[in-house]
Design a protein around this motif. Structure first.
Motif, PDB file in Angstrom:
ATOM      1  N   ALA A 151       0.869  -1.162  -0.063  1.00  0.00           N
ATOM      2  CA  ALA A 151      -0.068   0.147  -0.091  1.00  0.00           C
ATOM      3  C   ALA A 151       0.807   0.893  -0.189  1.00  0.00           C
ATOM      4  O   ALA A 151       0.496   2.376  -0.662  1.00  0.00           O
ATOM      5  CB  ALA A 151      -0.897   0.168   1.070  1.00  0.00           C
ATOM      6  N   ASP A 152       1.988   1.032   0.921  1.00  0.00           N
ATOM      7  CA  ASP A 152       3.184   2.200   1.213  1.00  0.00           C
ATOM      8  C   ASP A 152       3.485   2.253  -0.814  1.00  0.00           C
ATOM      9  O   ASP A 152       3.498   3.509  -0.797  1.00  0.00           O
ATOM     10  CB  ASP A 152       4.349   2.288   1.535  1.00  0.00           C
ATOM     11  CG  ASP A 152       3.847   2.199   2.747  1.00  0.00           C
ATOM     12  OD1 ASP A 152       2.168   3.622   3.926  1.00  0.00           O
ATOM     13  OD2 ASP A 152       4.006   2.327   4.394  1.00  0.00           O
ATOM     14  N   TYR A 153       4.172   1.619  -1.648  1.00  0.00           N
ATOM     15  CA  TYR A 153       4.842   1.771  -2.303  1.00  0.00           C
ATOM     16  C   TYR A 153       3.513   2.076  -3.231  1.00  0.00           C
ATOM     17  O   TYR A 153       4.134   3.021  -4.158  1.00  0.00           O
ATOM     18  CB  TYR A 153       4.547   0.307  -2.794  1.00  0.00           C
ATOM     19  CG  TYR A 153       5.988   0.090  -4.131  1.00  0.00           C
ATOM     20  CD1 TYR A 153       7.383   0.102  -3.794  1.00  0.00           C
ATOM     21  CD2 TYR A 153       4.966  -0.848  -5.169  1.00  0.00           C
ATOM     22  CE1 TYR A 153       7.919   0.572  -5.722  1.00  0.00           C
ATOM     23  CE2 TYR A 153       5.249  -0.556  -6.394  1.00  0.00           C
ATOM     24  CZ  TYR A 153       7.412  -0.177  -6.444  1.00  0.00           C
ATOM     25  OH  TYR A 153       7.826  -0.130  -7.815  1.00  0.00           O
ATOM     26  N   VAL A 154       2.678   2.132  -3.686  1.00  0.00           N
ATOM     27  CA  VAL A 154       1.859   2.739  -4.829  1.00  0.00           C
ATOM     28  C   VAL A 154       1.371   3.668  -4.494  1.00  0.00           C
ATOM     29  O   VAL A 154       0.954   4.801  -5.428  1.00  0.00           O
ATOM     30  CB  VAL A 154       0.515   1.487  -5.117  1.00  0.00           C
ATOM     31  CG1 VAL A 154       0.539   0.245  -5.707  1.00  0.00           C
ATOM     32  CG2 VAL A 154      -0.467   1.404  -3.708  1.00  0.00           C
ATOM     33  N   ARG A 155       0.766   4.058  -3.437  1.00  0.00           N
ATOM     34  CA  ARG A 155       0.571   5.576  -2.864  1.00  0.00           C
ATOM     35  C   ARG A 155       1.503   6.139  -3.422  1.00  0.00           C
ATOM     36  O   ARG A 155       1.915   7.123  -3.457  1.00  0.00           O
ATOM     37  CB  ARG A 155       0.264   5.677  -1.251  1.00  0.00           C
ATOM     38  CG  ARG A 155      -1.099   5.192  -0.648  1.00  0.00           C
ATOM     39  CD  ARG A 155      -1.213   5.315   0.310  1.00  0.00           C
ATOM     40  NE  ARG A 155      -1.632   6.976   0.911  1.00  0.00           N
ATOM     41  CZ  ARG A 155      -2.018   7.150   1.777  1.00  0.00           C
ATOM     42  NH1 ARG A 155      -0.928   5.990   3.161  1.00  0.00           N
ATOM     43  NH2 ARG A 155      -2.342   8.549   1.872  1.00  0.00           N
ATOM     44  N   ALA A 156       3.345   6.007  -2.953  1.00  0.00           N
ATOM     45  CA  ALA A 156       4.453   7.041  -3.262  1.00  0.00           C
ATOM     46  C   ALA A 156       4.256   6.903  -4.095  1.00  0.00           C
ATOM     47  O   ALA A 156       4.678   8.522  -5.085  1.00  0.00           O
ATOM     48  CB  ALA A 156       5.696   5.900  -2.821  1.00  0.00           C
ATOM     49  N   ILE A 157       3.788   6.420  -5.348  1.00  0.00           N
ATOM     50  CA  ILE A 157       4.215   6.338  -7.159  1.00  0.00           C
ATOM     51  C   ILE A 157       2.619   7.022  -7.643  1.00  0.00           C
ATOM     52  O   ILE A 157       2.522   7.778  -7.939  1.00  0.00           O
ATOM     53  CB  ILE A 157       3.799   5.407  -8.173  1.00  0.00           C
ATOM     54  CG1 ILE A 157       5.179   4.021  -7.626  1.00  0.00           C
ATOM     55  CG2 ILE A 157       3.677   5.099  -9.500  1.00  0.00           C
ATOM     56  CD1 ILE A 157       5.069   3.105  -8.060  1.00  0.00           C
ATOM     57  N   GLY A 158       1.328   6.631  -6.995  1.00  0.00           N
ATOM     58  CA  GLY A 158       0.246   7.642  -6.998  1.00  0.00           C
ATOM     59  C   GLY A 158      -0.605   6.855  -8.104  1.00  0.00           C
ATOM     60  O   GLY A 158       0.033   7.026  -8.940  1.00  0.00           O
ATOM     61  N   LEU A 159      -1.836   6.441  -7.161  1.00  0.00           N
ATOM     62  CA  LEU A 159      -2.912   5.999  -8.170  1.00  0.00           C
ATOM     63  C   LEU A 159      -2.949   6.242  -9.340  1.00  0.00           C
ATOM     64  O   LEU A 159      -3.116   5.706 -10.172  1.00  0.00           O
ATOM     65  CB  LEU A 159      -4.184   5.436  -7.264  1.00  0.00           C
ATOM     66  CG  LEU A 159      -3.667   4.548  -6.533  1.00  0.00           C
ATOM     67  CD1 LEU A 159      -3.705   2.765  -7.313  1.00  0.00           C
ATOM     68  CD2 LEU A 159      -2.817   4.305  -5.553  1.00  0.00           C
ATOM     69  N   GLN A 160      -3.000   7.916  -9.129  1.00  0.00           N
ATOM     70  CA  GLN A 160      -3.916   8.536 -10.509  1.00  0.00           C
ATOM     71  C   GLN A 160      -2.743   8.192 -11.982  1.00  0.00           C
ATOM     72  O   GLN A 160      -3.030   7.735 -13.115  1.00  0.00           O
ATOM     73  CB  GLN A 160      -3.827   9.404 -10.479  1.00  0.00           C
ATOM     74  CG  GLN A 160      -4.921  10.550 -11.914  1.00  0.00           C
ATOM     75  CD  GLN A 160      -5.919   9.886 -12.426  1.00  0.00           C
ATOM     76  OE1 GLN A 160      -6.676   9.590 -11.634  1.00  0.00           O
ATOM     77  NE2 GLN A 160      -6.050   9.218 -13.140  1.00  0.00           N
ATOM     78  N   ALA A 161      -1.234   8.293 -11.143  1.00  0.00           N
ATOM     79  CA  ALA A 161      -0.260   7.956 -12.567  1.00  0.00           C
ATOM     80  C   ALA A 161      -0.504   6.501 -12.569  1.00  0.00           C
ATOM     81  O   ALA A 161      -0.043   6.263 -13.526  1.00  0.00           O
ATOM     82  CB  ALA A 161       1.191   8.164 -11.376  1.00  0.00           C
ATOM     83  N   ILE A 162      -0.088   6.008 -12.207  1.00  0.00           N
ATOM     84  CA  ILE A 162      -0.885   4.338 -12.476  1.00  0.00           C
ATOM     85  C   ILE A 162      -1.436   3.860 -13.647  1.00  0.00           C
ATOM     86  O   ILE A 162      -1.522   3.786 -14.670  1.00  0.00           O
ATOM     87  CB  ILE A 162      -0.802   3.307 -10.996  1.00  0.00           C
ATOM     88  CG1 ILE A 162       0.346   3.616 -10.636  1.00  0.00           C
ATOM     89  CG2 ILE A 162      -0.756   1.657 -12.102  1.00  0.00           C
ATOM     90  CD1 ILE A 162       0.603   2.675  -8.975  1.00  0.00           C
ATOM     91  N   HIS A 163      -2.438   4.519 -13.055  1.00  0.00           N
ATOM     92  CA  HIS A 163      -4.098   4.454 -14.145  1.00  0.00           C
ATOM     93  C   HIS A 163      -3.909   5.090 -15.291  1.00  0.00           C
ATOM     94  O   HIS A 163      -4.507   4.017 -16.387  1.00  0.00           O
ATOM     95  CB  HIS A 163      -5.587   5.351 -13.683  1.00  0.00           C
ATOM     96  CG  HIS A 163      -6.341   5.258 -14.665  1.00  0.00           C
ATOM     97  ND1 HIS A 163      -7.039   4.416 -14.664  1.00  0.00           N
ATOM     98  CD2 HIS A 163      -6.700   6.320 -15.275  1.00  0.00           C
ATOM     99  CE1 HIS A 163      -8.052   4.412 -16.061  1.00  0.00           C
ATOM    100  NE2 HIS A 163      -7.957   5.640 -16.119  1.00  0.00           N
ATOM    101  N   ASP A 164      -3.290   6.424 -15.628  1.00  0.00           N
ATOM    102  CA  ASP A 164      -2.222   6.451 -16.769  1.00  0.00           C
ATOM    103  C   ASP A 164      -2.093   6.202 -16.914  1.00  0.00           C
ATOM    104  O   ASP A 164      -1.455   6.320 -18.883  1.00  0.00           O
ATOM    105  CB  ASP A 164      -2.344   8.040 -16.472  1.00  0.00           C
ATOM    106  CG  ASP A 164      -3.122   9.588 -15.752  1.00  0.00           C
ATOM    107  OD1 ASP A 164      -4.439   8.913 -16.118  1.00  0.00           O
ATOM    108  OD2 ASP A 164      -3.054  10.618 -14.901  1.00  0.00           O
ATOM    109  N   HIS A 165      -1.078   5.005 -17.055  1.00  0.00           N
ATOM    110  CA  HIS A 165       0.192   4.971 -18.031  1.00  0.00           C
ATOM    111  C   HIS A 165      -0.065   3.542 -17.895  1.00  0.00           C
ATOM    112  O   HIS A 165      -0.319   3.339 -19.044  1.00  0.00           O
ATOM    113  CB  HIS A 165       1.034   4.756 -16.676  1.00  0.00           C
ATOM    114  CG  HIS A 165       1.450   3.066 -16.962  1.00  0.00           C
ATOM    115  ND1 HIS A 165       3.135   3.624 -17.573  1.00  0.00           N
ATOM    116  CD2 HIS A 165       2.543   2.186 -16.557  1.00  0.00           C
ATOM    117  CE1 HIS A 165       3.210   2.892 -18.606  1.00  0.00           C
ATOM    118  NE2 HIS A 165       3.741   1.240 -17.676  1.00  0.00           N
TER     119      HIS A 165
END
Length: 383
Positions: free
Chosen positions: A268-282
């Protein structure tokens, strides 16, 4: 990004993240420490290491809850999303009719059947989304629960969750969102969505297997009786009867999945640091790239909406998905081929199975290129 995932170190083109995600080194390290030098049991030890492990375990609950915008005291650790849905189906006191949809995973169908609910099924739109106009027409005060996938595990179609919540509440029903495919791909805020329950798993979120969570509003969890009995979920036990701890402990009988919870929190910490919106856009960009390439072929049928969350399902003319998957494996490409635990959806699509390519935050255009080369080789083999 791929360098952070030991499972991808050999150049493997992994396109099966919807089934389970690869694990970053930081999660592996967190699990290793918890299983090694930090290890002790939790909650009742009077020695320092047990106290420290208890703090780490409950800190993991806080991290996982924060991922979906929830307070820790409303998050129940379960063995996975499947157990979370079973828990709700069996423990909710006001059973009656439940509205599901055609695209649900088996884990959001079978528990309701086994627990004695009367199941109604909402159809899909032409492009493979849950038809909320139909849901509005179907819902009545007899419906006590609505249970919809936030993101389809086959089509990647995204639910208009806010509208679904409003429709359920309009007739007095509660609503569960199956967030297994959403939490790793979309920003999720249960307070903003307004839902009553949310279920998800760790292993699709780059964390360990064997653990998931059920979030529920505090006042609703308090209405639910324990589903399993044993240690840790009690206040007082006598042979004449027992009293039970408040949620979430009420639903966490036995020694918990300590190691897995800590890995869940690290993920959970890992994906929050990257950002869920950034992950979704990618992932959305990769979906668009792959769908465009497949659409250019005359031997591919695409399923689902153009805009999907990290998942592309398709069929190749004259080639069974299992054969395609086998040939792709020879090319170092991993996809999923089958019914994806969604047989009613396969019946709706009129196919026994589909090929499914699903992305993760580590996926890139090289994976798509490898997939396309494998598809072209398959066509040469089958003519």
């Amino acid at each position: 990004m791929k360098g952070e995932f030991p499972g991808l170190a050999d150049g493997w083109h992994y396109l099966d993240s919807a089934a389970t995600a690869q694990k970053p080194q930081v999660v592996i390290d967190a699990v290793t420490r918890a299983m090694g030098g930090d290890y002790a049991t939790v909650h009742r030890g009077v020695y320092a290491r047990s106290a420290n492990m208890t703090l780490a375990f409950e800190a993991a609950r806080t991290k996982v809850a924060a991922l979906i915008g929830a307070p820790a005291e409303e998050l129940v650790f379960t063995r996975g999303a499947t157990e979370a849905i079973n828990l709700l189906a069996y423990s909710w006191p006001d059973k009656g009719r439940v509205l599901l949809s055609t695209l649900e995973h088996h884990s959001n169908i079978v528990p309701w059947q086994l627990a004695g609910w009367q199941v109604d099924v909402c159809p899909l739109t032409a492009d493979g989304r849950i038809d909320l106009d139909a849901a509005e027409a179907m819902l009545t005060p007899d419906h006590k629960m609505v249970a919809f996938a936030h993101v389809s595990n086959v089509l990647g179609s995204m639910l208009d969750a806010e509208r679904a919540v409003a429709l359920a509440h309009r007739v007095g029903a509660k609503i569960l969102l199956d967030g297994c495919q959403a939490v790793a791909r979309l920003p999720v805020d249960v307070a903003a969505l307004g839902c009553d329950f949310y279920a998800f798993s760790s292993h699709k979120l780059y964390g360990p297997t064997g653990i998931g969570a059920l979030w529920g509003r505090a006042e609703l969890l308090d209405r639910m009786a324990p589903w399993q009995g044993g240690g840790a979920m009690i206040e007082r036990v006598t042979f004449a009867g027992s009293t039970f701890a408040p949620p979430p402990q009420r639903f966490e009988a036995g020694t918990p999945a300590i190691i897995e919870a800590i890995g869940f929190g690290a993920a959970a910490d890992y994906v929050r640091a990257i950002g869920l919106q950034a992950i979704h856009d990618h992932e959305a960009a990769l979906v668009a790239e792959l769908r465009a390439a497949l659409r250019a072929r005359n031997d591919i049928i695409l399923f689902g909406p153009e805009e999907s969350a990290g998942i592309v399902s398709f069929a190749m003319d004259g080639v069974h998905p299992h054969d395609l998957g086998t040939i792709l494996d020879e090319e170092g490409v991993a996809i999923r081929a089958g019914h994806h635990c969604a047989q009613p959806l396969m019946d709706h699509l009129g196919v026994p199975a589909t090929a499914r390519a699903s992305f993760g935050l580590y996926s890139d255009s090289e994976d798509i290129a490898a997939l396309l080369r494998g598809i072209e080789r398959t066509r040469r083999i089958f003519g």
